[in-house]
Structures are given as structure tokens and as C-alpha cells.
Design a protein around this motif. Sequence first.
Motif, PDB file in Angstrom:
ATOM      1  N   GLY A 110       0.829  -1.291   0.108  1.00  0.00           N
ATOM      2  CA  GLY A 110      -0.146   0.026   0.127  1.00  0.00           C
ATOM      3  C   GLY A 110       0.919   1.194  -0.025  1.00  0.00           C
ATOM      4  O   GLY A 110       0.155   2.411   0.268  1.00  0.00           O
ATOM      5  N   ARG A 111       2.106   1.403  -0.368  1.00  0.00           N
ATOM      6  CA  ARG A 111       2.954   2.434  -0.348  1.00  0.00           C
ATOM      7  C   ARG A 111       3.004   2.871  -1.787  1.00  0.00           C
ATOM      8  O   ARG A 111       3.407   4.183  -1.802  1.00  0.00           O
ATOM      9  N   MET A 112       2.603   2.268  -2.650  1.00  0.00           N
ATOM     10  CA  MET A 112       2.512   2.710  -4.282  1.00  0.00           C
ATOM     11  C   MET A 112       1.174   2.345  -4.646  1.00  0.00           C
ATOM     12  O   MET A 112       0.679   1.026  -4.606  1.00  0.00           O
ATOM     13  N   LYS A 113       0.701   2.941  -5.786  1.00  0.00           N
ATOM     14  CA  LYS A 113      -0.549   2.466  -6.415  1.00  0.00           C
ATOM     15  C   LYS A 113       0.126   1.913  -7.754  1.00  0.00           C
ATOM     16  O   LYS A 113       1.113   2.160  -8.297  1.00  0.00           O
ATOM     17  N   SER A 114      -0.851   0.808  -8.083  1.00  0.00           N
ATOM     18  CA  SER A 114      -0.156   0.027  -9.436  1.00  0.00           C
ATOM     19  C   SER A 114      -0.083   1.181 -10.681  1.00  0.00           C
ATOM     20  O   SER A 114       0.658   0.972 -11.463  1.00  0.00           O
ATOM     21  N   GLN A 115      -0.790   2.042 -10.502  1.00  0.00           N
ATOM     22  CA  GLN A 115      -1.011   3.008 -11.712  1.00  0.00           C
ATOM     23  C   GLN A 115       0.456   3.964 -11.557  1.00  0.00           C
ATOM     24  O   GLN A 115       0.514   4.431 -12.477  1.00  0.00           O
ATOM     25  N   GLU A 116       0.956   3.892 -10.511  1.00  0.00           N
ATOM     26  CA  GLU A 116       2.089   4.701 -10.463  1.00  0.00           C
ATOM     27  C   GLU A 116       3.490   4.100 -10.907  1.00  0.00           C
ATOM     28  O   GLU A 116       4.417   4.482 -11.108  1.00  0.00           O
ATOM     29  N   VAL A 117       3.311   2.563 -10.966  1.00  0.00           N
ATOM     30  CA  VAL A 117       4.552   1.779 -11.024  1.00  0.00           C
ATOM     31  C   VAL A 117       5.296   2.443 -12.490  1.00  0.00           C
ATOM     32  O   VAL A 117       6.327   2.322 -12.467  1.00  0.00           O
ATOM     33  N   ALA A 118       4.569   2.234 -13.615  1.00  0.00           N
ATOM     34  CA  ALA A 118       5.186   2.485 -14.828  1.00  0.00           C
ATOM     35  C   ALA A 118       6.059   3.972 -15.029  1.00  0.00           C
ATOM     36  O   ALA A 118       6.950   3.961 -15.514  1.00  0.00           O
ATOM     37  N   ALA A 119       5.237   4.968 -14.380  1.00  0.00           N
ATOM     38  CA  ALA A 119       5.884   6.186 -14.405  1.00  0.00           C
ATOM     39  C   ALA A 119       7.000   6.302 -13.430  1.00  0.00           C
ATOM     40  O   ALA A 119       8.157   6.855 -13.703  1.00  0.00           O
ATOM     41  N   PHE A 120       7.133   5.703 -12.312  1.00  0.00           N
ATOM     42  CA  PHE A 120       8.177   5.786 -11.587  1.00  0.00           C
ATOM     43  C   PHE A 120       9.318   4.945 -11.989  1.00  0.00           C
ATOM     44  O   PHE A 120      10.499   5.296 -12.164  1.00  0.00           O
ATOM     45  N   ALA A 121       9.035   3.792 -12.788  1.00  0.00           N
ATOM     46  CA  ALA A 121      10.286   3.168 -13.321  1.00  0.00           C
ATOM     47  C   ALA A 121      10.795   3.859 -14.546  1.00  0.00           C
ATOM     48  O   ALA A 121      11.925   3.991 -14.693  1.00  0.00           O
ATOM     49  N   ALA A 122       9.854   4.335 -15.286  1.00  0.00           N
ATOM     50  CA  ALA A 122      10.337   5.367 -16.541  1.00  0.00           C
ATOM     51  C   ALA A 122      11.044   6.133 -16.075  1.00  0.00           C
ATOM     52  O   ALA A 122      12.054   6.696 -17.009  1.00  0.00           O
ATOM     53  N   ALA A 123      11.009   7.023 -15.169  1.00  0.00           N
ATOM     54  CA  ALA A 123      11.821   8.173 -14.814  1.00  0.00           C
ATOM     55  C   ALA A 123      13.238   7.635 -14.478  1.00  0.00           C
ATOM     56  O   ALA A 123      13.982   8.652 -14.115  1.00  0.00           O
ATOM     57  N   ARG A 124      13.208   6.511 -14.023  1.00  0.00           N
ATOM     58  CA  ARG A 124      14.604   5.984 -13.743  1.00  0.00           C
ATOM     59  C   ARG A 124      15.175   5.199 -14.812  1.00  0.00           C
ATOM     60  O   ARG A 124      16.243   4.317 -14.579  1.00  0.00           O
ATOM     61  N   GLY A 125      14.902   5.035 -16.140  1.00  0.00           N
ATOM     62  CA  GLY A 125      15.145   4.308 -17.135  1.00  0.00           C
ATOM     63  C   GLY A 125      14.731   2.916 -17.408  1.00  0.00           C
ATOM     64  O   GLY A 125      15.329   2.165 -18.028  1.00  0.00           O
ATOM     65  N   PHE A 126      13.535   2.529 -16.517  1.00  0.00           N
ATOM     66  CA  PHE A 126      13.295   1.238 -16.729  1.00  0.00           C
ATOM     67  C   PHE A 126      11.701   0.924 -17.199  1.00  0.00           C
ATOM     68  O   PHE A 126      10.946   1.888 -17.167  1.00  0.00           O
ATOM     69  N   ASP A 127      11.707  -0.208 -17.936  1.00  0.00           N
ATOM     70  CA  ASP A 127      10.199  -0.622 -18.257  1.00  0.00           C
ATOM     71  C   ASP A 127       9.711  -1.466 -17.384  1.00  0.00           C
ATOM     72  O   ASP A 127      10.205  -2.789 -17.250  1.00  0.00           O
ATOM     73  N   LEU A 128       8.750  -1.359 -16.513  1.00  0.00           N
ATOM     74  CA  LEU A 128       8.080  -2.291 -15.670  1.00  0.00           C
ATOM     75  C   LEU A 128       6.782  -2.634 -15.941  1.00  0.00           C
ATOM     76  O   LEU A 128       5.711  -2.835 -15.370  1.00  0.00           O
TER      77      LEU A 128
END
Length: 140
Positions: A110-128
Motif C-alpha cells: 500500500g505504499r504505491m499504487k499500481s498506476q504509479e509503477v510505470a511512471a516511477f520506473a520510466a523516470a529511472r530508465g526502466f520498463d516495468l
Amino acid sequence: MKPVAITEKLSVSPQISPSDLPDIAAAGFTGLVANRPDGEEAGQPDAASIAEAGRKAGLGFTVIPVPDLTEEKVRAFQKAVADNEGPVLAYCRTGTRSLTLWAIGEVLDGRMKSQEVAAFAAARGFDLSGAVKWLAAHGH
């Protein structure tokens, strides 16, 4: 090997080699988590050789190979990071599996929403996108 900081306690990295361990220790890491299965690719250093070099450099070492993603592996990863007293470097072939384990754990807890995962990763150069699909398939 160039670590990507995820939190103050966790960074992820592509495959490391035994010769990287003195620099990893000098950078302030105190633990390693290996998420790449041995033998995944020809010429890849095995976990035992990295563990040995890591111990010589004063680093803790945990192996959680991820040929397939399960909640059990997510929880083992969380425990390995939490149990280490200092900063941890988790690695796999590209760093994506290591980041996937962390991100799924964040959503499950519950510390992150599933909708936030892709953007969080993309900002760090990853595709999740794989993590997003896993979360959706598991009701998140």
C-alpha cells in the motif's frame, strides 16, 4: 555497472562482476541481492563467485533468483533489503527484475499504487510493464 538509486536503502544495477565488488563497497553499499539465476547467459559470473568477492569486500549477500515472479520472491526480497543494516545493491541482467520485486512489494504493502509503477520506473530508465501486468493479473 552503474547503480540506479531507488530509495536511500536500495539501488539496482545490471549484472555485476567480482572485480566490481571493491568499488561497490567503497560506494557505501553493505549488502548485495542477486536476482539473476546462474547460467542465464553464457559468460555470466555465477552467484558463488560474486558472493566470495563480496565477502572479501565486507558485503552481505543474498541470492533470490527470479526466473519467474512470485509473491514469495517479492517478500524474500523485501526481507533481504530490510534485514541489511545499510544500503543494498540488487542486481540482475539489467536491473529490471530487481526493481520489479521492489515495486510490486510497494504496491502489495500500500505504499504505491499500481498506476504509479510505470511512471516511477520510466523516470529511472526502466520498463516495468511486466510488473504492471503481474499486478493486474493478481488483482492490483
